[in-house]
Design a protein around this motif. Structure first.
Motif, PDB file in Angstrom:
ATOM      1  N   MET A   1       0.828  -1.186   0.000  1.00  0.00           N
ATOM      2  CA  MET A   1       0.000   0.000   0.000  1.00  0.00           C
ATOM      3  C   MET A   1       0.874   1.253   0.000  1.00  0.00           C
ATOM      4  SD  MET A   1      -2.902   1.421   0.019  1.00  0.00           S
ATOM      5  CE  MET A   1      -4.008   2.599   0.695  1.00  0.00           C
ATOM      6  N   SER A  25      -8.882   2.544  -4.342  1.00  0.00           N
ATOM      7  CA  SER A  25      -8.269   1.291  -4.756  1.00  0.00           C
ATOM      8  C   SER A  25      -8.796   0.961  -6.145  1.00  0.00           C
ATOM      9  CB  SER A  25      -8.641   0.195  -3.753  1.00  0.00           C
ATOM     10  OG  SER A  25      -8.052  -1.019  -4.116  1.00  0.00           O
ATOM     11  N   TYR A  27      -7.615  -1.969  -8.346  1.00  0.00           N
ATOM     12  CA  TYR A  27      -6.839  -3.146  -8.731  1.00  0.00           C
ATOM     13  C   TYR A  27      -7.165  -3.589 -10.151  1.00  0.00           C
ATOM     14  CZ  TYR A  27      -4.861  -7.741  -9.031  1.00  0.00           C
ATOM     15  OH  TYR A  27      -4.141  -8.822  -9.456  1.00  0.00           O
ATOM     16  N   CYS A  41      -6.079  -5.820  -2.440  1.00  0.00           N
ATOM     17  CA  CYS A  41      -4.699  -6.267  -2.573  1.00  0.00           C
ATOM     18  C   CYS A  41      -4.728  -7.705  -3.068  1.00  0.00           C
ATOM     19  CB  CYS A  41      -3.990  -6.178  -1.226  1.00  0.00           C
ATOM     20  SG  CYS A  41      -2.307  -6.785  -1.246  1.00  0.00           S
ATOM     21  N   ALA A  48       2.778  -8.896  -3.376  1.00  0.00           N
ATOM     22  CA  ALA A  48       1.377  -8.475  -3.311  1.00  0.00           C
ATOM     23  C   ALA A  48       1.244  -7.181  -4.101  1.00  0.00           C
ATOM     24  CB  ALA A  48       0.948  -8.261  -1.872  1.00  0.00           C
ATOM     25  N   VAL A  50      -1.053  -3.696  -5.013  1.00  0.00           N
ATOM     26  CA  VAL A  50      -2.105  -2.728  -4.721  1.00  0.00           C
ATOM     27  C   VAL A  50      -2.025  -1.664  -5.799  1.00  0.00           C
ATOM     28  CG1 VAL A  50      -2.923  -0.965  -3.111  1.00  0.00           C
ATOM     29  CG2 VAL A  50      -1.991  -3.107  -2.238  1.00  0.00           C
TER      30      VAL A  50
END
Length: 192
Positions: A1, A25, A27, A41, A48, A50
């Motif tokens: 993040m 967000s 994605y 995420c 990972a 984001v």
């Protein structure tokens, strides 16, 4: 993040913006998740991911107390989180994850000339920066430099603790200090 937020800040600066508005967000650029407390995420094979998006803006600070859009960002404008109220800037006892060596380094960092930033990580790593970067290839913003140093040390969940004379750290339920590292790893990136 935090890497995604840093990327947004760098994109804003590259476009001479000094404000990010409406961060959401985003994605895989498929669906917007607009929540003040959650973001999407996804775990890949090596990391990972984001993705965030925001509207960029410019505020002219020379127009009284009201903000208005200007053609150019004010010189030296820095974007960083607001004060969190987590602890008093001079009280190192409340800084999570740090061992005694980290607390002593923080006390010394408090005496450094600004601009400056102090970063902590869940695994006991910490990083500090102050002044202008010693290498002009490094980011000028001390917060960005300190986060990069922390991540380069393999710090887990590196987070800004303080910028200049302001504590900006916000404790999260996912990152509660369970124990302190017996020998925290440190880095100091001095300025000129």
């Amino acid at each position: 993040m935090q890497n995604a937020l840093l990327d947004l800040v760098q994109q804003a600066r590259a476009r001479n913006a000094n404000v990010l508005v409406g961060i959401v967000s985003y994605y895989d650029r498929l669906a917007v998740m607009n929540s003040p407390t959650q973001y999407e995420c996804h775990a890949g094979t090596t990391r990972a991911i984001v993705d965030l998006k925001a509207r960029l803006g410019k505020i002219d600070h020379s127009v009284g107390t009201s903000a208005s859009v200007a053609a150019q960002a004010p010189p030296g404008a820095r974007l960083f989180p607001p004060a969190s109220g987590f602890a008093d800037i001079s009280d190192s006892r409340h800084i999570p994850f740090l061992d005694q060596q980290g607390r002593e380094a923080y006390q010394l960092w408090l005496t450094r000339v600004g601009p400056k930033a102090f970063v902590i990580a869940e695994d006991g790593h910490w990083a500090q920066t102050w002044g202008n970067p010693p290498d002009q290839n490094l980011p000028r913003d001390p917060a960005v430099r300190a986060l990069q140093v922390c991540y380069n040390l393999s710090g887990r969940n590196c987070q800004l603790y303080a910028i200049d004379s302001t504590v900006v750290y916000r404790a999260s339920t996912a990152a509660q200090p369970t124990r302190q590292s017996p020998a925290g790893t440190a880095a100091a990136l001095a300025g000129e």
